[in-house]
Write a protein that holds these residues in place. Structure first.
Motif, PDB file in Angstrom:
ATOM      1  N   LEU A 117       0.826  -1.194   0.000  1.00 18.46           N
ATOM      2  CA  LEU A 117       0.000   0.000   0.000  1.00 18.46           C
ATOM      3  C   LEU A 117       0.869   1.256   0.000  1.00 18.46           C
ATOM      4  CD1 LEU A 117      -2.856   1.140   0.071  1.00 18.46           C
ATOM      5  CD2 LEU A 117      -2.767   1.021   2.562  1.00 18.46           C
ATOM      6  N   LYS A 118       1.919   1.245   0.844  1.00 17.25           N
ATOM      7  CA  LYS A 118       2.831   2.393   0.884  1.00 17.25           C
ATOM      8  C   LYS A 118       3.526   2.580  -0.475  1.00 17.25           C
ATOM      9  CE  LYS A 118       3.888   2.099   5.788  1.00 17.25           C
ATOM     10  NZ  LYS A 118       4.916   1.770   6.764  1.00 17.25           N
ATOM     11  N   PHE A 119       3.885   1.467  -1.096  1.00 16.47           N
ATOM     12  CA  PHE A 119       4.541   1.538  -2.404  1.00 16.47           C
ATOM     13  C   PHE A 119       3.635   2.222  -3.420  1.00 16.47           C
ATOM     14  CE2 PHE A 119       6.932   0.434  -6.080  1.00 16.47           C
ATOM     15  CZ  PHE A 119       6.035  -0.022  -7.025  1.00 16.47           C
ATOM     16  N   TRP A 120       2.372   1.790  -3.494  1.00 15.89           N
ATOM     17  CA  TRP A 120       1.446   2.359  -4.458  1.00 15.89           C
ATOM     18  C   TRP A 120       1.112   3.818  -4.131  1.00 15.89           C
ATOM     19  CZ3 TRP A 120       1.390   0.355  -8.899  1.00 15.89           C
ATOM     20  CH2 TRP A 120       1.558  -1.016  -9.075  1.00 15.89           C
ATOM     21  N   ILE A 121       0.983   4.135  -2.843  1.00 15.03           N
ATOM     22  CA  ILE A 121       0.724   5.527  -2.451  1.00 15.03           C
ATOM     23  C   ILE A 121       1.921   6.399  -2.835  1.00 15.03           C
ATOM     24  CG2 ILE A 121       0.461   7.076  -0.461  1.00 15.03           C
ATOM     25  CD1 ILE A 121      -1.274   4.873   0.827  1.00 15.03           C
ATOM     26  N   GLY A 122       3.120   5.903  -2.596  1.00 15.79           N
ATOM     27  CA  GLY A 122       4.331   6.642  -2.972  1.00 15.79           C
ATOM     28  C   GLY A 122       4.417   6.836  -4.477  1.00 15.79           C
ATOM     29  N   LEU A 123       4.058   5.811  -5.224  1.00 17.25           N
ATOM     30  CA  LEU A 123       4.093   5.901  -6.684  1.00 17.25           C
ATOM     31  C   LEU A 123       3.105   6.952  -7.184  1.00 17.25           C
ATOM     32  CD1 LEU A 123       5.252   4.744  -9.306  1.00 17.25           C
ATOM     33  CD2 LEU A 123       3.390   3.088  -9.299  1.00 17.25           C
ATOM     34  N   VAL A 124       1.888   6.928  -6.638  1.00 15.66           N
ATOM     35  CA  VAL A 124       0.876   7.913  -7.033  1.00 15.66           C
ATOM     36  C   VAL A 124       1.323   9.320  -6.631  1.00 15.66           C
ATOM     37  CG1 VAL A 124      -1.490   8.704  -6.585  1.00 15.66           C
ATOM     38  CG2 VAL A 124      -1.039   6.284  -7.031  1.00 15.66           C
ATOM     39  N   ALA A 125       1.879   9.466  -5.435  1.00 15.75           N
ATOM     40  CA  ALA A 125       2.346  10.777  -4.991  1.00 15.75           C
ATOM     41  C   ALA A 125       3.460  11.289  -5.903  1.00 15.75           C
ATOM     42  CB  ALA A 125       2.833  10.691  -3.544  1.00 15.75           C
ATOM     43  N   ALA A 126       4.365  10.409  -6.312  1.00 14.83           N
ATOM     44  CA  ALA A 126       5.454  10.817  -7.214  1.00 14.83           C
ATOM     45  C   ALA A 126       4.893  11.272  -8.559  1.00 14.83           C
ATOM     46  CB  ALA A 126       6.432   9.666  -7.400  1.00 14.83           C
ATOM     47  N   GLN A 127       3.884  10.578  -9.036  1.00 18.42           N
ATOM     48  CA  GLN A 127       3.279  10.965 -10.312  1.00 18.42           C
ATOM     49  C   GLN A 127       2.572  12.318 -10.207  1.00 18.42           C
ATOM     50  OE1 GLN A 127       0.872   7.610 -11.362  1.00 18.42           O
ATOM     51  NE2 GLN A 127       2.549   6.543 -12.376  1.00 18.42           N
ATOM     52  N   VAL A 128       1.861  12.528  -9.094  1.00 21.73           N
ATOM     53  CA  VAL A 128       1.175  13.801  -8.886  1.00 21.73           C
ATOM     54  C   VAL A 128       2.194  14.928  -8.790  1.00 21.73           C
ATOM     55  CG1 VAL A 128      -0.215  15.128  -7.232  1.00 21.73           C
ATOM     56  CG2 VAL A 128      -0.886  12.796  -7.850  1.00 21.73           C
ATOM     57  N   LEU A 129       3.276  14.701  -8.034  1.00 20.86           N
ATOM     58  CA  LEU A 129       4.317  15.707  -7.889  1.00 20.86           C
ATOM     59  C   LEU A 129       4.970  16.015  -9.246  1.00 20.86           C
ATOM     60  CD1 LEU A 129       5.925  17.494  -5.979  1.00 20.86           C
ATOM     61  CD2 LEU A 129       7.490  15.584  -5.622  1.00 20.86           C
ATOM     62  N   THR A 130       5.232  14.984 -10.016  1.00 22.12           N
ATOM     63  CA  THR A 130       5.823  15.169 -11.351  1.00 22.12           C
ATOM     64  C   THR A 130       4.866  15.954 -12.239  1.00 22.12           C
ATOM     65  OG1 THR A 130       7.043  13.098 -11.147  1.00 22.12           O
ATOM     66  CG2 THR A 130       6.780  13.979 -13.357  1.00 22.12           C
ATOM     67  N   GLY A 131       3.599  15.604 -12.214  1.00 22.11           N
ATOM     68  CA  GLY A 131       2.600  16.317 -13.012  1.00 22.11           C
ATOM     69  C   GLY A 131       2.491  17.780 -12.604  1.00 22.11           C
ATOM     70  N   ALA A 132       2.515  18.039 -11.298  1.00 22.07           N
ATOM     71  CA  ALA A 132       2.440  19.420 -10.818  1.00 22.07           C
ATOM     72  C   ALA A 132       3.675  20.201 -11.250  1.00 22.07           C
ATOM     73  CB  ALA A 132       2.293  19.432  -9.297  1.00 22.07           C
ATOM     74  N   THR A 133       4.824  19.574 -11.183  1.00 15.71           N
ATOM     75  CA  THR A 133       6.068  20.237 -11.600  1.00 15.71           C
ATOM     76  C   THR A 133       6.026  20.569 -13.083  1.00 15.71           C
ATOM     77  OG1 THR A 133       7.280  19.015  -9.896  1.00 15.71           O
ATOM     78  CG2 THR A 133       8.575  20.016 -11.665  1.00 15.71           C
TER      79      THR A 133
ATOM     80  N   ALA B  28       3.368  20.974 -14.922  1.00 16.45           N
ATOM     81  CA  ALA B  28       2.367  22.019 -15.115  1.00 16.45           C
ATOM     82  C   ALA B  28       2.927  23.386 -14.724  1.00 16.45           C
ATOM     83  CB  ALA B  28       1.114  21.706 -14.298  1.00 16.45           C
ATOM     84  N   TRP B  29       3.674  23.455 -13.604  1.00 18.93           N
ATOM     85  CA  TRP B  29       4.265  24.719 -13.156  1.00 18.93           C
ATOM     86  C   TRP B  29       5.277  25.231 -14.177  1.00 18.93           C
ATOM     87  CZ3 TRP B  29       9.243  26.159 -11.639  1.00 18.93           C
ATOM     88  CH2 TRP B  29       9.348  27.406 -11.049  1.00 18.93           C
ATOM     89  N   VAL B  30       6.126  24.339 -14.703  1.00 20.60           N
ATOM     90  CA  VAL B  30       7.129  24.723 -15.692  1.00 20.60           C
ATOM     91  C   VAL B  30       6.440  25.222 -16.964  1.00 20.60           C
ATOM     92  CG1 VAL B  30       8.920  23.827 -17.236  1.00 20.60           C
ATOM     93  CG2 VAL B  30       8.953  23.237 -14.802  1.00 20.60           C
ATOM     94  N   MET B  31       5.406  24.518 -17.427  1.00 22.88           N
ATOM     95  CA  MET B  31       4.686  24.948 -18.628  1.00 22.88           C
ATOM     96  C   MET B  31       4.008  26.297 -18.390  1.00 22.88           C
ATOM     97  SD  MET B  31       3.134  21.429 -20.161  1.00 22.88           S
ATOM     98  CE  MET B  31       2.415  22.255 -21.556  1.00 22.88           C
ATOM     99  N   PHE B  32       3.446  26.494 -17.184  1.00 26.92           N
ATOM    100  CA  PHE B  32       2.805  27.763 -16.855  1.00 26.92           C
ATOM    101  C   PHE B  32       3.825  28.885 -16.911  1.00 26.92           C
ATOM    102  CE2 PHE B  32      -0.282  30.532 -15.130  1.00 26.92           C
ATOM    103  CZ  PHE B  32       0.362  31.335 -14.211  1.00 26.92           C
ATOM    104  N   LYS B  33       4.989  28.670 -16.331  1.00 24.56           N
ATOM    105  CA  LYS B  33       6.054  29.685 -16.333  1.00 24.56           C
ATOM    106  C   LYS B  33       6.546  29.943 -17.755  1.00 24.56           C
ATOM    107  CE  LYS B  33       6.725  30.832 -12.061  1.00 24.56           C
ATOM    108  NZ  LYS B  33       6.638  32.198 -11.605  1.00 24.56           N
TER     109      LYS B  33
END
Length: 145
Positions: free
Chosen positions: A117-133, A135-140
Protein backbone atom coordinates in the motif's frame (compact mmCIF):
# COMPACT_ATOMS: atom_id res chain seq x y z
CA UNK A 1 6.95 4.83 -97.27
CA UNK A 2 4.00 3.98 -94.97
CA UNK A 3 3.85 5.28 -91.44
CA UNK A 4 3.64 2.50 -88.90
CA UNK A 5 3.00 3.05 -85.20
CA UNK A 6 6.73 2.94 -84.43
CA UNK A 7 7.70 5.39 -87.19
CA UNK A 8 7.60 9.14 -86.73
CA UNK A 9 5.15 11.23 -88.72
CA UNK A 10 5.37 14.99 -89.31
CA UNK A 11 2.59 15.94 -86.88
CA UNK A 12 3.15 13.72 -83.85
CA UNK A 13 6.46 11.94 -84.36
CA UNK A 14 8.50 13.77 -81.73
CA UNK A 15 5.66 13.65 -79.23
CA UNK A 16 5.09 9.93 -79.86
CA UNK A 17 8.80 9.24 -79.42
CA UNK A 18 8.92 11.10 -76.10
CA UNK A 19 5.75 9.34 -74.88
CA UNK A 20 7.17 5.97 -75.88
CA UNK A 21 10.39 6.55 -73.96
CA UNK A 22 8.63 7.99 -70.90
CA UNK A 23 6.05 5.18 -71.07
CA UNK A 24 3.19 7.62 -70.48
CA UNK A 25 1.08 10.17 -72.31
CA UNK A 26 2.38 13.72 -72.26
CA UNK A 27 0.23 16.39 -70.68
CA UNK A 28 -1.19 18.99 -73.04
CA UNK A 29 1.38 21.53 -71.78
CA UNK A 30 4.25 19.11 -72.41
CA UNK A 31 2.96 18.20 -75.86
CA UNK A 32 2.57 21.89 -76.72
CA UNK A 33 6.11 22.58 -75.53
CA UNK A 34 7.49 19.77 -77.74
CA UNK A 35 5.49 20.92 -80.72
CA UNK A 36 6.74 24.49 -80.23
CA UNK A 37 10.36 23.32 -80.02
CA UNK A 38 9.99 21.31 -83.20
CA UNK A 39 8.23 24.17 -85.00
CA UNK A 40 10.57 26.90 -83.70
CA UNK A 41 13.69 25.16 -84.93
CA UNK A 42 12.07 23.75 -88.07
CA UNK A 43 12.99 20.18 -87.24
CA UNK A 44 11.08 17.54 -89.17
CA UNK A 45 10.44 14.06 -87.82
CA UNK A 46 12.98 12.51 -90.18
CA UNK A 47 15.72 14.94 -89.09
CA UNK A 48 18.48 13.23 -87.04
CA UNK A 49 18.20 16.06 -84.49
CA UNK A 50 14.89 14.57 -83.36
CA UNK A 51 16.81 11.82 -81.59
CA UNK A 52 18.97 14.39 -79.80
CA UNK A 53 15.88 16.40 -78.82
CA UNK A 54 14.18 13.28 -77.53
CA UNK A 55 17.20 12.30 -75.44
CA UNK A 56 17.58 15.82 -74.01
CA UNK A 57 13.86 16.10 -73.37
CA UNK A 58 13.63 12.77 -71.63
CA UNK A 59 16.51 13.66 -69.35
CA UNK A 60 14.93 17.04 -68.62
CA UNK A 61 11.61 15.33 -67.83
CA UNK A 62 13.32 12.81 -65.57
CA UNK A 63 15.06 15.65 -63.72
CA UNK A 64 11.71 17.46 -63.40
CA UNK A 65 9.99 14.33 -62.05
CA UNK A 66 12.86 13.43 -59.69
CA UNK A 67 11.66 15.32 -56.56
CA UNK A 68 8.20 13.74 -56.77
CA UNK A 69 9.66 10.30 -57.41
CA UNK A 70 12.10 10.64 -54.51
CA UNK A 71 9.32 11.83 -52.20
CA UNK A 72 7.12 8.89 -53.18
CA UNK A 73 9.87 6.29 -52.79
CA UNK A 74 11.15 7.74 -49.52
CA UNK A 75 7.60 7.79 -48.11
CA UNK A 76 7.19 4.12 -49.04
CA UNK A 77 10.52 3.26 -47.41
CA UNK A 78 9.72 5.20 -44.23
CA UNK A 79 6.31 3.52 -43.95
CA UNK A 80 7.88 0.09 -44.43
CA UNK A 81 10.48 0.81 -41.72
CA UNK A 82 7.83 2.26 -39.42
CA UNK A 83 5.73 -0.89 -39.76
CA UNK A 84 8.78 -3.08 -39.15
CA UNK A 85 9.81 -1.09 -36.08
CA UNK A 86 6.27 -1.17 -34.70
CA UNK A 87 6.15 -4.94 -35.09
CA UNK A 88 9.60 -5.34 -33.54
CA UNK A 89 8.80 -3.03 -30.62
CA UNK A 90 5.69 -5.06 -29.83
CA UNK A 91 7.70 -8.28 -29.81
CA UNK A 92 10.43 -6.73 -27.66
CA UNK A 93 7.89 -5.32 -25.18
CA UNK A 94 6.11 -8.66 -24.90
CA UNK A 95 9.41 -10.47 -24.34
CA UNK A 96 10.45 -7.92 -21.73
CA UNK A 97 7.17 -8.24 -19.86
CA UNK A 98 7.36 -12.00 -20.10
CA UNK A 99 10.89 -11.99 -18.68
CA UNK A 100 10.35 -9.55 -15.79
CA UNK A 101 6.81 -10.52 -14.78
CA UNK A 102 7.88 -13.53 -12.69
CA UNK A 103 10.47 -11.54 -10.74
CA UNK A 104 7.99 -8.67 -10.15
CA UNK A 105 5.36 -11.12 -8.96
CA UNK A 106 7.91 -12.71 -6.63
CA UNK A 107 8.94 -9.30 -5.24
CA UNK A 108 5.33 -8.30 -4.67
CA UNK A 109 4.69 -11.53 -2.75
CA UNK A 110 7.66 -10.80 -0.50
CA UNK A 111 6.44 -7.29 0.37
CA UNK A 112 3.78 -7.28 3.07
CA UNK A 113 0.33 -5.83 2.43
CA UNK A 114 0.96 -2.48 4.27
CA UNK A 115 4.27 -2.10 2.41
CA UNK A 116 2.46 -2.71 -0.89
CA UNK A 117 0.00 0.00 0.00
CA UNK A 118 2.83 2.39 0.88
CA UNK A 119 4.54 1.54 -2.40
CA UNK A 120 1.45 2.36 -4.46
CA UNK A 121 0.72 5.53 -2.45
CA UNK A 122 4.33 6.64 -2.97
CA UNK A 123 4.09 5.90 -6.68
CA UNK A 124 0.88 7.91 -7.03
CA UNK A 125 2.35 10.78 -4.99
CA UNK A 126 5.45 10.82 -7.21
CA UNK A 127 3.28 10.97 -10.31
CA UNK A 128 1.17 13.80 -8.89
CA UNK A 129 4.32 15.71 -7.89
CA UNK A 130 5.82 15.17 -11.35
CA UNK A 131 2.60 16.32 -13.01
CA UNK A 132 2.44 19.42 -10.82
CA UNK A 133 6.07 20.24 -11.60
CA UNK A 134 5.50 19.86 -15.34
CA UNK A 135 2.37 22.02 -15.12
CA UNK A 136 4.27 24.72 -13.16
CA UNK A 137 7.13 24.72 -15.69
CA UNK A 138 4.69 24.95 -18.63
CA UNK A 139 2.80 27.76 -16.86
CA UNK A 140 6.05 29.68 -16.33
CA UNK A 141 7.08 29.02 -19.92
CA UNK A 142 3.74 30.08 -21.41
CA UNK A 143 3.37 33.25 -19.33
CA UNK A 144 6.58 35.25 -19.58
CA UNK A 145 7.37 37.81 -16.89
Amino acid sequence: MEDSEDELNPQTGLIKAVEKILERKLTSDEATMWANVQETYGISDDDPLVIVLVMLGVHAQLAKDLPLTLRKVSTEIVEAHRATLAAQSGVIAKDLIRSIAPSLANEMRIISAPAKLKFWIGLVAAQVLTGATVAWVMFKWLIPH
